[in-house]
Write an enzyme that holds these catalytic residues in place. Sequence first.
Site, PDB file in Angstrom:
ATOM      1  N   HIS A 212       0.838  -1.204   0.000  1.00 41.35           N
ATOM      2  CA  HIS A 212       0.000   0.000   0.000  1.00 41.35           C
ATOM      3  C   HIS A 212       0.872   1.252   0.000  1.00 41.35           C
ATOM      4  CE1 HIS A 212       0.939  -0.754   4.265  1.00 41.35           C
ATOM      5  NE2 HIS A 212       0.845   0.549   4.426  1.00 41.35           N
TER       6      HIS A 212
ATOM      7  N   HIS B 135       0.768   5.528   1.486  1.00 41.49           N
ATOM      8  CA  HIS B 135       0.089   6.588   2.234  1.00 41.49           C
ATOM      9  C   HIS B 135       0.334   7.888   1.477  1.00 41.49           C
ATOM     10  CE1 HIS B 135      -0.165   3.597   5.322  1.00 41.49           C
ATOM     11  NE2 HIS B 135       1.141   3.523   5.435  1.00 41.49           N
TER      12      HIS B 135
ATOM     13  N   GLU C 242       5.849   7.031   7.169  1.00 42.93           N
ATOM     14  CA  GLU C 242       5.887   5.902   8.095  1.00 42.93           C
ATOM     15  C   GLU C 242       7.342   5.519   8.362  1.00 42.93           C
ATOM     16  OE1 GLU C 242       3.313   2.757   6.894  1.00 42.93           O
ATOM     17  OE2 GLU C 242       3.575   1.629   8.751  1.00 42.93           O
TER      18      GLU C 242
ATOM     19  N   HIS D 140       4.791   0.063  -0.059  1.00 45.43           N
ATOM     20  CA  HIS D 140       5.538  -0.692   0.957  1.00 45.43           C
ATOM     21  C   HIS D 140       4.695  -1.822   1.536  1.00 45.43           C
ATOM     22  CE1 HIS D 140       3.401   2.463   3.151  1.00 45.43           C
ATOM     23  NE2 HIS D 140       3.451   1.702   4.232  1.00 45.43           N
TER      24      HIS D 140
HETATM   25 CU    CU Z   1       2.029   1.707   5.703  1.00 47.26          CU
END
Ligand code: CU
Length: 300
Positions: free
Chosen positions: A16, A18, A23, A61
Amino acid sequence: MGTNSPYSSSLGVLPHIHERHHENFFSFKGRTQLWADKYNDSEGRLLTAGDYGSVPTNTTHTFQLLDPDTELVGVIVPGGFEDLFYFLGNANVSYATQTPFVPADVSDSAGSGSSATIISELESFDVYAQLSFTPRRDFVNGTAPANATWHDGSSTIPSVAGTPYFLASGWGPKYLTGKYGAWQIVQPFVTPTTGEHDFTQCTITLSRQPANVSLPSWNLTDHTALQVLEGGLKVEVGNETATLIGGDVVFIPGGTAFKYQSVAASSKVMYVGAGDAGLDQQLLKSARSWEYVSFPTYWP
Ligand SMILES: [Cu+2]
């Protein structure tokens, strides 16, 4: 945010991105495979204790947990992303048996549900599935591609924001200061540049405070968090004092006076701070580049 899991033979989460969150993966214990793909560069690393991976916005990632007791500390900026974990979790649990986690090798796929409904629900938490991404499996000595430097040479931090990167424990940049009494070694994970001035992250390894130097009192504009990784830390915040051991966290709101010192010959903590002028940046002002993960054999 700390997350602890048993091993799994499949990915811990769907690949996915973001769009709004940066992150940061810190390996507290166990082994984790982490993949990050951006700018047509697909990289994988095997993270063991003390290793770090930066996954900026719009990086595809995913990860896989490989050991029975694998623990990650995630720093996800800006705040609020923990709402996803409350959404995915079944309950706020505690066990009368005093076990912190379920004593079984269960690993459900709560995070990796692939139904169309779940996937569209996740988008409201800034999780956008990348179903066409296949993580590469051609790891050699903990890295894919095989020729990357990993635990066998210096890890470096990019001089620009937005690029994913990985730092092997002890192999990244190191800086030494003795200005405040104890020796302190700062090992940056996230610089003001790579944190886009929103946050910075590092580890600080500190010696005992020499008896003849009074402990400095800090009062920083932005919020500070410290997690003990090794040894122990005595912290005074306002008029409270606590001694923290491995895994413990202290959160110090901006504008609050605090002091800290090692209660062991050598202690190591992880620092996370908001903004770009936190404790790490204050220590770095008086620090010099240093080759080692331990301090000199004389007092500053
Ligand atoms: Cu993530």
